[in-house]
Design an enzyme around this catalytic site. Structure first.
Site, PDB file in Angstrom:
ATOM      1  N   SER A   9      -1.282   5.700   2.924  1.00 15.52           N
ATOM      2  CA  SER A   9      -1.216   4.247   2.787  1.00 15.52           C
ATOM      3  C   SER A   9      -0.219   3.679   3.790  1.00 15.52           C
ATOM      4  CB  SER A   9      -0.780   3.865   1.369  1.00 15.52           C
ATOM      5  OG  SER A   9      -0.405   2.497   1.363  1.00 15.52           O
ATOM      6  N   HIS A  34      -5.573   4.221   4.311  1.00 17.01           N
ATOM      7  CA  HIS A  34      -5.584   3.330   3.145  1.00 17.01           C
ATOM      8  C   HIS A  34      -4.785   2.063   3.450  1.00 17.01           C
ATOM      9  CE1 HIS A  34      -6.004   2.640  -1.233  1.00 17.01           C
ATOM     10  NE2 HIS A  34      -4.774   2.146  -1.189  1.00 17.01           N
ATOM     11  N   ASP A  36      -3.472  -1.593   1.950  1.00 15.42           N
ATOM     12  CA  ASP A  36      -3.223  -2.344   0.710  1.00 15.42           C
ATOM     13  C   ASP A  36      -3.057  -3.834   0.981  1.00 15.42           C
ATOM     14  OD1 ASP A  36      -3.067  -0.243  -1.313  1.00 15.42           O
ATOM     15  OD2 ASP A  36      -1.354   0.472  -0.150  1.00 15.42           O
ATOM     16  N   MET A  38      -2.366  -7.460  -0.674  1.00 19.13           N
ATOM     17  CA  MET A  38      -1.808  -8.076  -1.892  1.00 19.13           C
ATOM     18  C   MET A  38      -1.674  -9.574  -1.703  1.00 19.13           C
ATOM     19  SD  MET A  38       1.248  -5.389  -2.547  1.00 19.13           S
ATOM     20  CE  MET A  38       0.947  -3.623  -2.517  1.00 19.13           C
ATOM     21  N   HIS A  67      -7.992  -1.655   0.134  1.00 14.11           N
ATOM     22  CA  HIS A  67      -7.772  -1.824  -1.305  1.00 14.11           C
ATOM     23  C   HIS A  67      -7.320  -3.261  -1.540  1.00 14.11           C
ATOM     24  CE1 HIS A  67      -4.980  -0.546  -4.913  1.00 14.11           C
ATOM     25  NE2 HIS A  67      -5.958  -1.345  -5.303  1.00 14.11           N
ATOM     26  N   MET A  69      -5.992  -6.019  -3.627  1.00 19.69           N
ATOM     27  CA  MET A  69      -5.300  -6.403  -4.863  1.00 19.69           C
ATOM     28  C   MET A  69      -5.205  -7.921  -4.850  1.00 19.69           C
ATOM     29  SD  MET A  69      -2.512  -3.351  -4.756  1.00 19.69           S
ATOM     30  CE  MET A  69      -2.946  -2.937  -3.083  1.00 19.69           C
ATOM     31  N   MET A 138      -5.631   3.695 -10.444  1.00 15.76           N
ATOM     32  CA  MET A 138      -4.225   3.385 -10.180  1.00 15.76           C
ATOM     33  C   MET A 138      -3.335   4.265 -11.067  1.00 15.76           C
ATOM     34  SD  MET A 138      -4.451   1.277  -7.774  1.00 15.76           S
ATOM     35  CE  MET A 138      -2.680   1.239  -7.572  1.00 15.76           C
ATOM     36  N   ASP A 176      -4.269   6.665  -6.706  1.00 17.67           N
ATOM     37  CA  ASP A 176      -3.413   5.818  -5.869  1.00 17.67           C
ATOM     38  C   ASP A 176      -2.109   5.466  -6.578  1.00 17.67           C
ATOM     39  OD1 ASP A 176      -2.380   4.071  -4.012  1.00 17.67           O
ATOM     40  OD2 ASP A 176      -3.943   2.544  -4.240  1.00 17.67           O
TER      41      ASP A 176
HETATM   42  C1  DX5 Z   1       0.245   0.222  -4.794  1.00 18.74           C
HETATM   43  C2  DX5 Z   1      -0.686   0.548  -3.648  1.00 18.74           C
HETATM   44  C3  DX5 Z   1      -0.585   1.938  -3.174  1.00 18.74           C
HETATM   45  C4  DX5 Z   1       0.752   2.277  -2.571  1.00 18.74           C
HETATM   46  C5  DX5 Z   1       1.002   3.733  -2.764  1.00 18.74           C
HETATM   47  O1  DX5 Z   1       0.017  -1.055  -5.187  1.00 18.74           O
HETATM   48  O2  DX5 Z   1      -2.022   0.330  -4.027  1.00 18.74           O
HETATM   49  O3  DX5 Z   1      -1.632   2.272  -2.282  1.00 18.74           O
HETATM   50  O4  DX5 Z   1       0.820   1.973  -1.196  1.00 18.74           O
HETATM   51  O5  DX5 Z   1       2.308   3.994  -2.382  1.00 18.74           O
HETATM   52  P1  DX5 Z   1       3.106   5.257  -2.936  1.00 18.74           P
HETATM   53  O6  DX5 Z   1       2.332   6.467  -2.506  1.00 18.74           O
HETATM   54  O7  DX5 Z   1       4.417   5.118  -2.289  1.00 18.74           O
HETATM   55  O8  DX5 Z   1       3.142   5.136  -4.437  1.00 18.74           O
HETATM   56 ZN    ZN Z   2      -3.647   1.158  -2.680  1.00 19.81          ZN
END
Ligand code: DX5
Ligand code: ZN
Length: 218
Positions: A9, A34, A36, A38, A67, A69, A138, A176
């Protein structure tokens, strides 16, 4: 046990050196990148948006696994596809019309993923499992990297695996959050196919070796 797919990620990477971080991933044994996204509404944090995904795409030689969110993901999936996403996951909790959302993603030629929060029972995916290419389970509450893994995830993987096997589909299980070398083996044993890892990879002294150690953990 099959070798897992590894999806580092980039949330945990050095954004000031994005190009070299992506080049490192190109040379590593990572399978997916990956990404993320948000929105500060669905999760209590902001990450980055489409221009950054486009910038990653300019250097990435591996599929980008986006991903989302975010609330109302249907308004943005096309833009993320345009930016280069190969798979797009929407959150179960953010979709009133999940079936429609998945068809939209597939119609764009992307793998359709559903991410599901730690408090939600995997049984809610039973009637839609044959439409899902990847379930992103998750194992932390979404919104931040570097959180502690929630152990109930092992049980959820097993339950989800049973749903997938019973329905005869080939849906992948992606885990994840909080993934490290110390839980990776057990996650794979429970039935995980894809391991996402952010801080474990990028805060290590050799991210490339860390990716390799996850890839060959079994
Ligand atoms: C959390 C994300 C993850 C995050 C994982 O909201 O969806 O993908 O980047 O990070 P680590 O591996 O540090 O938990
Ligand atoms: Zn993620």
């Amino acid at each position: 046990m099959n070798k897992p797919l590894i999806a580092p990620s980039v949330l945990a990477c050095d954004f000031a050196n994005l190009q070299s971080e992506i080049e490192m991933l190109n040379e590593s044994e990572a399978d997916w990148i990956h990404i993320d996204i948000m929105d500060g509404v669905f999760v209590p944090n902001l990450s980055f948006g489409i221009p950054v995904v486009q910038a990653i795409k300019r250097h990435a030689k591996k599929p980008m696994d986006v991903h989302l969110m975010i609330q109302n993901p249907e308004n943005y999936v096309e833009a993320f596809k345009e930016a280069g996403a190969k798979s797009i996951s929407v959150h179960y909790e953010a979709c009133n019309h999940l079936h429609r959302n998945l068809q939209q993603i597939k119609s764009l030629g992307c793998k359709a993923g559903v991410a599901i929060n730690p408090h939600v029972n995997v049984q809610v995916l039973k009637d839609i499992i044959t439409d899902i290419d990847v379930v992103c389970l998750m194992s932390v509450n979404p919104g931040f990297g570097g959180q502690k893994f929630i152990p109930n995830t092992y049980r959820k993987i097993e339950q989800l695996k049973e749903i997938i096997t019973d329905s005869g589909t080939s849906t992948l299980i992606e885990v994840d959050g909080g993934v490290t070398k110390s839980n990776a083996k057990r996650l794979l044993k429970a039935g995980a196919d894809v391991l996402v890892a952010g801080s474990f990879v990028f805060s290590s002294s050799s991210p490339k070796d860390t990716i390799s150690s996850l890839k060959h953990v079994v």
